[in-house]
Design an enzyme around this catalytic site. Structure first.
Site, PDB file in Angstrom:
ATOM      1  N   ARG A 168     -20.982  74.456 -28.790  1.00 20.44           N
ATOM      2  CA  ARG A 168     -19.647  73.817 -29.077  1.00 20.44           C
ATOM      3  C   ARG A 168     -19.015  73.469 -27.767  1.00 20.44           C
ATOM      4  O   ARG A 168     -18.687  72.711 -27.194  1.00 20.44           O
ATOM      5  CB  ARG A 168     -18.896  74.656 -30.045  1.00 20.44           C
ATOM      6  CG  ARG A 168     -17.438  73.887 -30.152  1.00 20.44           C
ATOM      7  CD  ARG A 168     -16.492  75.254 -30.692  1.00 20.44           C
ATOM      8  NE  ARG A 168     -16.586  76.489 -30.243  1.00 20.44           N
ATOM      9  CZ  ARG A 168     -15.763  76.681 -29.171  1.00 20.44           C
ATOM     10  NH1 ARG A 168     -14.969  75.930 -28.618  1.00 20.44           N
ATOM     11  NH2 ARG A 168     -15.689  77.984 -28.637  1.00 20.44           N
ATOM     12  N   ARG A 169     -19.071  74.792 -26.861  1.00 23.85           N
ATOM     13  CA  ARG A 169     -18.484  74.606 -25.594  1.00 23.85           C
ATOM     14  C   ARG A 169     -19.125  73.673 -24.672  1.00 23.85           C
ATOM     15  O   ARG A 169     -18.448  73.034 -23.993  1.00 23.85           O
ATOM     16  CB  ARG A 169     -18.122  76.180 -25.073  1.00 23.85           C
ATOM     17  CG  ARG A 169     -17.451  76.905 -25.646  1.00 23.85           C
ATOM     18  CD  ARG A 169     -17.233  78.468 -25.280  1.00 23.85           C
ATOM     19  NE  ARG A 169     -16.177  79.094 -25.827  1.00 23.85           N
ATOM     20  CZ  ARG A 169     -16.272  80.524 -26.181  1.00 23.85           C
ATOM     21  NH1 ARG A 169     -17.211  81.212 -25.797  1.00 23.85           N
ATOM     22  NH2 ARG A 169     -15.323  81.042 -26.561  1.00 23.85           N
ATOM     23  N   ARG A 226     -25.679  85.039 -22.680  1.00 23.19           N
ATOM     24  CA  ARG A 226     -25.640  85.996 -23.871  1.00 23.19           C
ATOM     25  C   ARG A 226     -24.957  87.264 -23.009  1.00 23.19           C
ATOM     26  O   ARG A 226     -24.721  87.379 -22.103  1.00 23.19           O
ATOM     27  CB  ARG A 226     -26.612  86.374 -24.725  1.00 23.19           C
ATOM     28  CG  ARG A 226     -27.078  85.414 -25.556  1.00 23.19           C
ATOM     29  CD  ARG A 226     -27.631  85.921 -26.759  1.00 23.19           C
ATOM     30  NE  ARG A 226     -26.687  86.801 -27.444  1.00 23.19           N
ATOM     31  CZ  ARG A 226     -26.996  87.823 -28.321  1.00 23.19           C
ATOM     32  NH1 ARG A 226     -28.180  87.687 -29.047  1.00 23.19           N
ATOM     33  NH2 ARG A 226     -26.069  88.403 -28.892  1.00 23.19           N
ATOM     34  N   LYS A 230     -14.218  83.834 -36.755  1.00 21.01           N
ATOM     35  CA  LYS A 230     -15.173  82.711 -36.220  1.00 21.01           C
ATOM     36  C   LYS A 230     -16.799  82.990 -36.622  1.00 21.01           C
ATOM     37  O   LYS A 230     -17.662  82.143 -36.494  1.00 21.01           O
ATOM     38  CB  LYS A 230     -15.261  82.290 -34.846  1.00 21.01           C
ATOM     39  CG  LYS A 230     -15.519  83.105 -33.801  1.00 21.01           C
ATOM     40  CD  LYS A 230     -14.961  82.677 -32.618  1.00 21.01           C
ATOM     41  CE  LYS A 230     -15.233  83.525 -31.326  1.00 21.01           C
ATOM     42  NZ  LYS A 230     -16.319  83.542 -30.703  1.00 21.01           N
ATOM     43  N   ASP A 231     -16.822  84.475 -36.696  1.00 16.91           N
ATOM     44  CA  ASP A 231     -18.523  84.940 -37.053  1.00 16.91           C
ATOM     45  C   ASP A 231     -18.793  84.916 -38.521  1.00 16.91           C
ATOM     46  O   ASP A 231     -19.769  84.994 -38.720  1.00 16.91           O
ATOM     47  CB  ASP A 231     -18.551  86.450 -36.427  1.00 16.91           C
ATOM     48  CG  ASP A 231     -18.530  86.562 -34.848  1.00 16.91           C
ATOM     49  OD1 ASP A 231     -18.808  85.373 -34.078  1.00 16.91           O
ATOM     50  OD2 ASP A 231     -18.203  87.464 -34.435  1.00 16.91           O
ATOM     51  N   ARG A 257     -20.971  88.916 -18.877  1.00 17.74           N
ATOM     52  CA  ARG A 257     -20.465  87.591 -18.727  1.00 17.74           C
ATOM     53  C   ARG A 257     -19.849  87.207 -17.489  1.00 17.74           C
ATOM     54  O   ARG A 257     -19.864  86.517 -16.498  1.00 17.74           O
ATOM     55  CB  ARG A 257     -19.888  86.700 -19.977  1.00 17.74           C
ATOM     56  CG  ARG A 257     -20.853  86.620 -21.133  1.00 17.74           C
ATOM     57  CD  ARG A 257     -20.272  86.331 -22.319  1.00 17.74           C
ATOM     58  NE  ARG A 257     -21.003  86.441 -23.381  1.00 17.74           N
ATOM     59  CZ  ARG A 257     -21.113  85.255 -24.461  1.00 17.74           C
ATOM     60  NH1 ARG A 257     -20.815  84.208 -24.376  1.00 17.74           N
ATOM     61  NH2 ARG A 257     -22.093  85.612 -25.351  1.00 17.74           N
ATOM     62  N   CYS A 300     -22.227  78.815 -37.845  1.00 25.69           N
ATOM     63  CA  CYS A 300     -21.295  79.220 -36.832  1.00 25.69           C
ATOM     64  C   CYS A 300     -21.808  78.817 -35.376  1.00 25.69           C
ATOM     65  O   CYS A 300     -20.840  78.807 -34.546  1.00 25.69           O
ATOM     66  CB  CYS A 300     -21.259  80.798 -36.860  1.00 25.69           C
ATOM     67  SG  CYS A 300     -20.752  81.446 -38.589  1.00 25.69           S
TER      68      CYS A 300
END
Length: 319
Positions: A129-130, A151, A81-82, A157, A244
């Site tokens: 997106r989330r 981040r 995905k990166d 996190r 991305c």
């Protein structure tokens, strides 16, 4: 092939070295050669800016690719995905191994599920997106949440939740699985609630395009169904001209009748980060047999999404 050790370029994070270590073991098995990890720091690892600000596209990939092109490493492992959607001619995407669970997950205080979070719950994520999809779901189901940009690595996190700064954070199931922390998940988010990032849960193994022997060896790790699925998803992303870090979700999954795979369904979503406006569409067709067919599926769905106003929901378009 010689018995000399192969050099695998990887990011330094715990997740990157864990998934690269798994690939290294598999490559050793198919080549009979030892594999050593070469840790490389990328711009995305050192920048403190949010990914949406630094553009997202390629920030975790460029340094690894530069090391490949300079011959400092023999191959590199990326989170797919990166990876920018344009493939450099000098490099080959030699293998896309079998995909892990593509879903997003919640790690929340008090083992809460997403729909059980209290009113005004603060949910951390670095992904537009989330944010877009969680906010859209909350709007349509009468939930009151606040998405907070964060981040940092997995420890950082999840630490926000343990420290009481946030009620929950959203992470990728695959990443937690690869570092042995899947048991900390309090809720798996349904694909119908949050579509993952294009390529989420899949890895990309890249090497020099002129190294035919290594391409053939790495190709043993390729999973053809995963490859056509992520190719369709990334084609959708490219046709939307989105990077991305754009608020785009996509997932291609295989529809089976018993043991026989019949069709592939591609779903795509794009929305404003506040969740107020969303374009979500899907298409189903025969399982693509070639790269070009998978690309076409993604382009067709992107065209339908653009016709419904997707371009206006993405903020900055990638150029």
């Amino acid at each position: 092939m010689s018995s000399k050790a192969l050099r695998l370029g990887t990011r330094r994070s715990r997740l990157a070295t864990a998934q690269s270590g798994q690939v290294a073991d598999a490559v050793s098995r198919v080549t009979g050669r030892p594999v050593e990890l070469v840790e490389i720091t990328t711009y995305g690892d050192t920048s403190r800016e949010h990914l949406a600000q630094i553009g997202g596209t390629g920030v975790f990939v460029t340094a690894l690719r530069d090391a490949l092109l300079r011959g400092e490493v023999d191959f590199a492992v990326h989170s797919l995905k990166d990876l920018p959607t344009a493939q450099p001619e000098e490099l080959a995407l030699a293998a896309v191994p079998l995909r892990e669970d593509p879903r997003d997950v919640i790690v929340a205080r008090d083992a809460l599920k997403f729909t059980d979070l209290p009113r005004g719950a603060r949910i951390g994520t670095g992904s537009p997106r989330r944010m877009a999809q969680l906010n859209a779901y909350a709007r349509s189901h009468g939930l009151d949440i606040e998405t907070v940009p964060i981040r940092g690595n997995v420890d950082t996190r999840i630490g926000y939740v343990h420290d009481g700064e946030l009620d929950a954070v959203v992470l990728a199931a695959a990443g937690l699985s690869r570092i042995g922390r899947i048991d900390e998940v309090t809720d798996f988010l349904s694909i119908d609630t949050v579509l993952p990032a294009p390529g989420q849960g899949a890895l990309a193994i890249e090497c020099a395009a002129d190294n035919a022997e290594l391409i053939a060896a790495l190709g043993e790790l390729d999973d053809p169904f995963t490859r056509v699925a992520v190719t369709a998803e990334r084609s959708l992303l490219a046709a939307l001209e989105a990077g991305c870090s754009a608020p785009v979700g996509a997932l291609a999954d295989l529809l089976a009748d018993g043991q026989i795979v019949k069709e592939m369904r591609l779903r795509g979503v794009v929305g404003t980060t506040d969740g107020a406006r969303m374009v979500q569409l899907s298409t189903t067709g025969p399982v693509p047999e070639t790269n070009d067919q998978a690309m076409a599926l993604g382009r067709e769905l992107a065209a339908e999404m653009l016709a419904q106003g997707a371009a206006g929901l993405m903020g900055e378009r990638a150029h």
